[in-house]
Design a protein around this motif. Structure first.
Motif, PDB file in Angstrom:
ATOM      1  N   LEU A   1       1.065  20.375  18.739  1.00 40.56           N
ATOM      2  CA  LEU A   1       0.517  19.675  17.579  1.00 40.56           C
ATOM      3  C   LEU A   1       0.712  18.179  17.738  1.00 40.56           C
ATOM      4  N   TYR A   2      -0.154  17.395  17.137  1.00 40.74           N
ATOM      5  CA  TYR A   2      -0.047  15.938  17.271  1.00 40.74           C
ATOM      6  C   TYR A   2      -0.370  15.281  15.934  1.00 40.74           C
ATOM      7  N   GLY A   3      -0.301  13.967  15.934  1.00 40.92           N
ATOM      8  CA  GLY A   3      -0.585  13.235  14.700  1.00 40.92           C
ATOM      9  C   GLY A   3       0.637  13.167  13.802  1.00 40.92           C
ATOM     10  N   THR A   4       0.393  12.938  12.525  1.00 38.30           N
ATOM     11  CA  THR A   4       1.468  12.778  11.548  1.00 38.30           C
ATOM     12  C   THR A   4       1.579  14.030  10.683  1.00 38.30           C
ATOM     13  N   PHE A   5       2.792  14.532  10.561  1.00 34.70           N
ATOM     14  CA  PHE A   5       3.009  15.708   9.723  1.00 34.70           C
ATOM     15  C   PHE A   5       2.757  15.328   8.266  1.00 34.70           C
ATOM     16  N   PRO A   6       1.938  16.112   7.535  1.00 38.26           N
ATOM     17  CA  PRO A   6       1.562  15.734   6.165  1.00 38.26           C
ATOM     18  C   PRO A   6       2.763  15.715   5.208  1.00 38.26           C
ATOM     19  N   ASP A   7       3.015  14.582   4.594  1.00 41.29           N
ATOM     20  CA  ASP A   7       4.093  14.478   3.604  1.00 41.29           C
ATOM     21  C   ASP A   7       3.891  15.432   2.440  1.00 41.29           C
ATOM     22  N   ILE A   8       2.645  15.758   2.165  1.00 45.84           N
ATOM     23  CA  ILE A   8       2.336  16.577   0.997  1.00 45.84           C
ATOM     24  C   ILE A   8       2.970  17.963   1.098  1.00 45.84           C
ATOM     25  N   ILE A   9       3.222  18.435   2.328  1.00 43.85           N
ATOM     26  CA  ILE A   9       3.864  19.744   2.495  1.00 43.85           C
ATOM     27  C   ILE A   9       5.298  19.683   1.987  1.00 43.85           C
ATOM     28  N   PHE A  10       6.010  18.592   2.313  1.00 46.02           N
ATOM     29  CA  PHE A  10       7.360  18.423   1.781  1.00 46.02           C
ATOM     30  C   PHE A  10       7.331  18.308   0.256  1.00 46.02           C
ATOM     31  N   GLN A  11       6.330  17.610  -0.246  1.00 43.65           N
ATOM     32  CA  GLN A  11       6.302  17.288  -1.675  1.00 43.65           C
ATOM     33  C   GLN A  11       5.894  18.464  -2.544  1.00 43.65           C
ATOM     34  N   ARG A  12       4.876  19.213  -2.097  1.00 46.00           N
ATOM     35  CA  ARG A  12       4.264  20.202  -2.981  1.00 46.00           C
ATOM     36  C   ARG A  12       4.846  21.606  -2.819  1.00 46.00           C
ATOM     37  N   VAL A  13       5.269  21.970  -1.605  1.00 52.02           N
ATOM     38  CA  VAL A  13       5.723  23.350  -1.381  1.00 52.02           C
ATOM     39  C   VAL A  13       7.173  23.463  -1.832  1.00 52.02           C
ATOM     40  N   GLN A  14       7.365  23.911  -3.039  1.00 50.90           N
ATOM     41  CA  GLN A  14       8.699  23.973  -3.622  1.00 50.90           C
ATOM     42  C   GLN A  14       9.444  25.244  -3.259  1.00 50.90           C
TER      43      GLN A  14
END
Length: 757
Positions: free
Chosen positions: A266-279
């Protein structure tokens, strides 16, 4: 009347409840079911010494009570648990297994069917809800008859590395399995692109909760249709060739607890939204995606994250202090990333923490005390820039088994330990720091200690070897390169015996003699280099199990006879002693051999080439060896460095050393000998030489034009010979050349001012 009715009603109810409790959960098995099970046992090939279930069948009459068998209340077999029964064969389409029509659960995992194909008759077991054939060495294609198992809830075919599904059959296989909630195909060869496998799964398996496709030869990108599987809670796509970005839609799974994408390019930037939204996230594993970057966000309280694995990625930045809010965190691996700054003190209070690996980063500052991490078993902070003292509280954690702190800048270790909870520690690695002072005495109280590595520090004082007598589990001990003096005491006989000692490194420990401690039958690595050991090498030192023996940089003068070198010896280093006489012949197993800087005065035996058949490093430099260089040394396909410099070799350079040897040799050093004649032979195309040093001989003739084939050459030293002819202008085209020495020869002609274009 009413009271009598009520009394009668409760009496009947109580009797009904009592009877329902005492009725057996199943009836006695049917004779046809028993007969089929016995046929199955007789046809299966298994090892009775390792079987627990099959071997006990028929010891009682009721087959429903046999180990691994479950029946319904009619006495029909509905479950078979035959996992780990050492079954090796006897399962084919005519097996009686496929006549057990009422089977709902079948487990044949962890057997060894010797690469047999999965029988297509599995398709007749249409009542199956749970089928587990994992880790059983099946081969071939998954039968399309599996599509008939419409009641399947769980299918596990993982761990069968020779099993496959043709991508054209993916839709066919899954189209009738809409009730499937758990799918494990780890290791099955699917070889489909993201659209093919994504569409096949998302369109057919709407109820899927667990999707595990690790190491399935999948390619990317991950198809957006997977976001339709809203019940997904566990996703494992590790060890595939996805070669894509991590999709944002992973953040849309409301029940996601496990996301494993390690080693999938995998490449690129890991989406911050996964940390934020997946509770609900409990495990995130992105390890080994070296092109994937990102940073850690602020973590709110009460997140259930237990496992965070980011090792060998490009994640960077400081760790947020809020990481201490992850009170459920058990395992965190950030090794080989680009994190920097201090390690947050908030980590010290994570009471559930079991393992922590922050090695190979750029962390600075001190170590937190971890006083609240009573369950911590494994901590690695190696290869950072950490400073200050090693906190003594670290050694008092009751569960801690391994401490890795090498390659930092720690300055001291407390000499005292307030709370000696020492029984658990098995490994302590403080190599390559700046620790001063004596070795703390409590180190010798770690009775479970197996590995103690303290090399390349500034420890000082005298260590009595008998101090280690309590460390009877010791397997490796490294005290090398400190300011220590290791002393055996007055009486060698009081030295401890370590039945499991495998590695002993006492380099630069002011040793003056060999001690019985070094005569351990289990030892395979012994390093006593850079001491003051004098006399002869005793014949008992040649432990037949040695892989590595380093006695270099001592005052040794000879070898006691009769010695027998270990047949498995790989690395032998005797350089920088005063050894004289005949050169000892190494065993054929050796790959690294260094006899340099001694007084060996014999000639090289003709059979020396056979003794270094697997050697990659071979140095006899700075001795008094004479005679010709034997041709047997030429064609050694593994040899990368050959150094015979500063001896008294005579005769010509063997032509085969040029023709064949330089195809693999990176360094050939023959300087300061008495070699004569021309440089005959042809340097081959693809010549591997980076350094060629023939300085200080009596070589004649022209510089061979074939030397231009050594395109990787960086150092050419042909000085102080009798070479003649035109100046070798062709050498100007060696683009890697950094050093060229041709002085004190008889060359003539013009010197080029620049390389040819």
């Amino acid at each position: 009347m009413r009271m009598e009715f009520i009394t009668w009603f409760f009496s009947i109810s109580t009797l009904t409840i009592f009877c329902s409790i005492t009725i057996p959960v199943h009836s006695k098995c049917l004779e046809d079911q028993k007969s089929l099970l016995l046929q199955l046992k007789n046809n299966l090939q298994f090892d009775p010494d390792f079987s627990v279930k099959l071997v006990s069948w028929a010891q009682i009459n009721d087959c429903c009570q046999w180990n691994g068998v479950t029946c319904d209340h009619f006495g029909r077999v509905i479950g078979l648990e035959l996992n780990t029964e050492s079954i090796s064969g006897g399962l084919n389409d005519s097996s009686s297994l496929f006549e057990l029509k009422f089977l709902e659960k079948l487990n044949l995992a962890n057997n060894s069917f010797n690469l047999a194909e999965i029988p297509s008759s599995f398709g007749v077991l249409t009542n199956l809800k749970y089928l587990n054939l994992s880790d059983s060495q099946f081969d071939g294609q998954i039968p399309m008859e599996f599509s008939r198992l419409t009641r399947l809830v769980k299918l596990d075919l993982s761990g069968n590395g020779y099993l496959g599904i043709e991508k054209t059959n993916l839709f066919t296989l899954f189209r009738n399995l809409g009730g499937l909630t758990e799918l494990y195909l780890d290791g099955v060869n699917i070889s489909a692109n993201g659209y093919e496998w994504g569409q096949a799964i998302s369109s057919s398996l709407p109820n899927l909760r667990i999707l595990s496709l690790r190491d399935c030869s999948l390619s990317g990108p991950i198809d957006s249709s997977l976001q339709n599987l809203q019940y997904l809670s566990e996703i494992n796509l590790a060890s595939n060739n996805l070669s894509s970005l991590v999709p944002d839609f992973f953040a849309n799974f409301p029940n996601l607890t496990v996301l494993i994408l390690s080693g999938s390019k995998l490449y690129g930037t890991f989406p911050d939204i996964i940390f934020q939204r997946v509770q609900t996230l409990e495990t995130l594993n992105l390890q080994g995606n070296t092109l994937l970057n990102g940073s850690l966000p602020d973590f709110p309280r009460n997140r259930p994250l237990r496992n965070l694995f980011l090792g060998r990625t490009n994640f960077y930045g400081n760790l947020p202090e809020s990481i201490g809010n992850l009170m459920e965190l058990r395992r965190i691996i950030l090794s080989g990333c680009h994190f920097s700054g201090p390690i947050p003190n908030s980590l010290a209070n994570l009471s559930q923490l079991v393992s922590l690996d922050f090695s190979f980063n750029n962390f600075t500052g001190p170590i937190p005390s971890f006083q609240g991490s009573k369950n911590l078993m494994w901590i690695s902070l190696s290869d950072n820039a950490l400073t200050g003292p090693v906190p003594s509280s670290l050694f008092s954690l009751p569960s801690l088994q391994q401490i890795w702190l090498s390659n930092n800048q720690f300055s001291e270790v407390s000499e005292f330990l307030p709370n000696k909870s020492l029984s658990a520690l098995e490994r302590l690695d403080l190599d390559n720091n700046k620790i001063q002072g004596p070795i703390p005495s409590y180190f010798f109280d770690f009775q479970s200690l197996r590995h103690l590595h303290l090399s390349f520090n500034n420890f000082s004082g005298t260590i009595q070897l008998e101090s280690f007598h309590r460390l009877q589990n010791l397997e490796s001990l490294d005290l090398s390169h400190n300011n220590l003096s290791v002393n055996a005491g007055i009486n060698d006989s009081i030295l401890p015996s370590f039945p499991q000692l495998v590695l002993l490194r006492l380099a630069s420990c002011n040793l003056r003699k060999f001690h019985p401690l070094m005569n351990q039958s289990s030892m395979i690595i012994l390093d006593l280099s850079d001491n003051q050991i004098s006399g002869v090498i005793p014949n008992w030192i040649w432990n037949p199990n040695y892989y590595l023996l380093n006695l270099s940089c001592n005052l040794l003068v000879g070898l006691q006879r009769e010695y027998v070198m270990p047949a498995v010896l790989i690395n032998l280093d005797l350089h920088s002693n005063q050894l004289c006489g005949e050169m000892p012949i190494p065993p054929k197993s050796v790959t690294y051999l260094d006899y340099s800087r001694n007084n060996f005065s014999s000639s090289l035996p003709a059979e020396i080439g056979n003794s270094i058949a697997f050697a990659s490093f071979f140095s006899f430099s700075h001795n008094k060896l004479s005679g010709p260089i034997p041709p047997s040394i030429c064609n050694r396909s593994y040899l990368e460095i050959l150094d015979l410099s500063n001896n008294r070799f005579t005769g010509t350079i063997p032509q085969c050393l040029i023709d064949e040897g330089t195809a693999t040799l990176g360094v050939l050093n023959l300087q300061n000998n008495q070699l004569t004649g021309k440089i005959t032979g042809t340097f081959p195309y693809g010549c591997a030489l980076k350094t060629l040093d023939l300085n200080g001989n009596y070589l004649e003739g022209q510089v061979p034009k074939s030397l231009a084939n050594c395109a990787n050459a960086e150092v050419l030293n042909l000085g102080t010979n009798k070479l003649n002819g035109n100046f070798p202008c062709f050498l100007a085209n060696l683009s890697s050349l950094r050093v060229l020495v041709l002085r004190s020869n008889k060359l003539h002609g013009n010197i080029p001012l620049q390389r040819d274009p």
